[in-house]
Design an enzyme around this catalytic site. Sequence first.
Site, mmCIF file in Angstrom:
data_model
loop_
_atom_site.group_PDB
_atom_site.id
_atom_site.type_symbol
_atom_site.label_atom_id
_atom_site.label_comp_id
_atom_site.label_asym_id
_atom_site.label_seq_id
_atom_site.Cartn_x
_atom_site.Cartn_y
_atom_site.Cartn_z
ATOM 1 N N SER A 210 48.132 28.926 74.675
ATOM 2 C CA SER A 210 48.877 27.993 74.244
ATOM 3 C C SER A 210 49.404 28.376 72.672
ATOM 4 O O SER A 210 50.450 28.010 72.140
ATOM 5 C CB SER A 210 48.802 26.690 74.193
ATOM 6 O OG SER A 210 47.378 26.359 73.368
ATOM 7 N N LYS B 126 48.839 26.288 63.599
ATOM 8 C CA LYS B 126 49.287 25.692 65.043
ATOM 9 C C LYS B 126 49.467 24.344 64.593
ATOM 10 O O LYS B 126 49.254 23.688 63.927
ATOM 11 C CB LYS B 126 48.199 26.160 66.202
ATOM 12 C CG LYS B 126 48.853 25.576 67.495
ATOM 13 C CD LYS B 126 47.317 25.845 68.182
ATOM 14 C CE LYS B 126 48.015 25.698 69.847
ATOM 15 N NZ LYS B 126 46.993 26.028 70.711
ATOM 16 N N SER C 116 43.131 29.574 74.867
ATOM 17 C CA SER C 116 44.401 29.589 74.154
ATOM 18 C C SER C 116 44.520 30.156 72.603
ATOM 19 O O SER C 116 45.467 30.445 72.332
ATOM 20 C CB SER C 116 44.769 27.946 73.670
ATOM 21 O OG SER C 116 45.212 27.618 74.935
#
Lengths: 481, 496
Positions: free
Chosen positions: B155, B80, B179
Amino acid sequence: MQEFETVIGLEVHVELLTKTKMFCGCSTAFGASPNTQVCPLCLGLPGGTVPELNRKAIEYTIKAAMALNCSITEEITFDRKNYFYADLPKGYQISQFFYPMGTGGYVEIHLNGSTKKIGIRQIHLEEDTGKLLHLGNIISSPYSRVDFNRAGVPLVEIVTDPEVRSAEEARLFLQKLRSILRYIEISDCKMEEGSMRCDANISLMPLGSKEFGNKTELKNMNSFRSVYKGIEYEVERQRNILLEGAEVTPQTRHWDESKGLTKAMRSKFVSADYRCFPDPAIPPFDPPQEWLEEIRESIPELPDSRFTRFVREYELPPYDAEVLTGSREMADFFDAVLTLYNEPKNVSNWIMSEFLRLLNSTNTEISECRIKPEDLGELLNLMDKEVISGKIAKGVFEEMFASGEKPEDIIKKKGLVQISDENTLSKIIDSVLEGNPSSVEDFHSGKNKAMGFLVGQVMKETKGKANPQLVNKLLKEKIEK
Amino acid sequence: MNLYEKTAYDAAMALEKKEVTSVELVESVLGRISEVEKNVKGFIHLIERETILEEAREIDRLRAKGQRSSILAGVPMALKDNMCTMGIPTTCASRILEDYRPPYNAHVTEKLQQAGTVLIGKANMDEFAMGSSTENSAFYPTHNPWDTNRVPGGSSGGSAALVAADEVFFSLGSDTGGSVRQPASLCGVVGLKPTYGLVSRYGLIAFASSLDQIGPLTKDVRDCAMVLEIIAGNDSRDSTSVPREKESYSSYLGRDIKGFKVAMPKEYFQEGIEEAVRESVMNAVVLCIKLGVEVEEVSMPHTSYALPCYYLVGTAEASSNLARYDGVQYGFRAPDQDNLIELYLKTRSQGFGSEVKRRIMLGTYALSSGYYDAYYLNSLKARTLIRQDFENVFQNYDLIITPTSPSPAFVRGERLDDPLTMYLSDIYTTTANLAGVPAISIPCGLADGLPVGLQIIGRPFDEGRMLQFCFALEKMLGFKGLKPKISADGVLKDVS
């Protein structure tokens, strides 16, 4: 004319003598090139976490809190103080807002022969900010540059109760505080290098009033002298405003050392809301009891109790005791001499006159001095045993100070042993009397001064080594015969 | 079967048996990426092909000499874009860090590098991990591989979509309020949020420090265990990292789960949950019972405080954590400013997106003097109550079973103008962050062709038994092996 009472509260920041910063391994050494003692953590780069706390910084703060007679917090926590400024890399400062390390302590100062307690409201640990660098001053400089070497250096803030009543009290408080913090060896407290900084909150109120007047916060005082002068100036400025019937504007003011006056500073924010909250990246920490005990036991005898002991046990005059206990090294030195030569007043006299004179004139710290306490003790012993005279001793002492040699070595090397042999001295005196008949006559005609001259001649003959008492006695006997 | 379709474990086994090389695995995923990435948009930054291949070649050379640093050596993966990678852009999907290249590696980056895994690129996300749909990326939204008109969740939407689309064998995400788990649920992959403190946050760009935790997104439970083994472990650079002995999570897999006691909190099955999701989860509950697991309904009475509590604690911490993006040292600096205040105002106004600014304002408000007690302090108290709910349940039960998200993937743009509905996507996931306990989402079925996720929550540091349980359940659920058919629809009908 209306009388006023001065109310002063001090905020003192002290950099701790840790080798590394509060939350990273960067060095805290003073004077390195800008931005050479930094890492992703103290620069506040994205992704920075809070590493394990610097235990030394916590230990030092607890030690200071104990030495200032504070009670210690049960749980050690850290909070964030949020504000924006270019020298603050993370946009917040890690501090102890909710639970300071210590609260409710005091420091004693000696003023006009009496003792006064100044309350310590709190002492807490926080991280220092970076430093802005400008060309000339901040207003005219075409740029601001930031040096983050200082960012993250552990800093202790000490806040007094508003109990300081004059510039002189403020100065005495600061000196005592510095002395205590140096005794416990947590900071070098050098105001010129910024490792000790002081802000003063100053207000005046009508004598007898219970309500404080508007206060100003005075900054930028970089020596004990400027603390004294800055406060004195600001008190006078406020008094004049009040006497005119006007009001003091609450504001931050800057002490201008070169002009000798205080100036209003442009405030960063109208009213700051620091939005303090517990730092979510630092777990609370319960200091183990044994650790606290260890810290307490590591605190040496502090200046106040040492002062009392010196006056009571050694029967020193308070002035001597104050000077001797002013620094731990000096007091340790004094105590160490006494273990070999137990005449406190004699030792004190030597230290207060000869030793301090040499230290001051050569600008030497006692820690760097080459004279060992046992050598001074030995020197005084040699004097008492009349091996050397007091006058010779002073010369030997200077030699010891310069070279670090032992007194007996210097005496032997230079052949300075006192001549106390009556036969030897008699011969020398005889020849002096023979060579100075006019002085002998002068003496007999009642001029006592002649005696001094003749003694001087004997000393000159013996290069100062003659035992003065013996010379006096023998000379008198011979001349009066 | 194409190489890229393999699980990380199968790929590792093939490497071990010398049936494939790391270079072949890399070539395979790069081929897959060139085929589907335009429809998925899971990457923010792809590393140069030659750089990746050189790394793979080196790992192959070492393996040929009998040296391999871990079982996953040579397996391609993604991180990420809020995890620091030295010299490689790390943007948090924000304009304010658009050109930022960190001078150091995050703890997890180091660990995966030491393990010999091959970084393919940085995954898209909601800006600063704030969002539940990856639509808050400052660059472009990621599409759900199961239906490219729909969001992948957020997210960590990029990390989840890349695994679901077989563009990488596994990825890492970060989970502050769900997330990792919510996008795993919406994309039909496995996503774990470990116990707070198990994985070092060093080098993870903070959103809310007391909630953030890094976790794996994988094709199945075994892969999850293997990746966790690599990234877990104490790190003195993060004082919230908990010193513990290293554990072998894989060793739990395959053990019997008969006799496990599982709680089903009724508060997670009430209004707001879509019927298809409830059915899918209840179906899994029935399977658990068939496996000899005791399932009982319980009450966790403070659950309804979780979402407001999360949005107060999370935004308060964020308002402080994001203060460092001020244009002074690094990142975006707005042009044309006359003084320091203007530098701050312009840089932050132009550099942050609207959701980030909304949360900074919310958090600033919650911490302001006069409001602190009512908002922040009360939310800390609520947090304690929520944690106690978990402690109470875990006195009698091994695990908790709930849905991961109240609905499957929703259509892109649908909730963008309605932040409160968007925030409800996290209603079942924020509790685990507030309590610091581990939680995992595994796919448990399809609803109208869209994956549904099941959440298993465990005791602190009980990841081993959680994975043991999920591994057994996964076999029965029959989801494994289902793959999305990635269409180009999303590109043609792209609303953004």
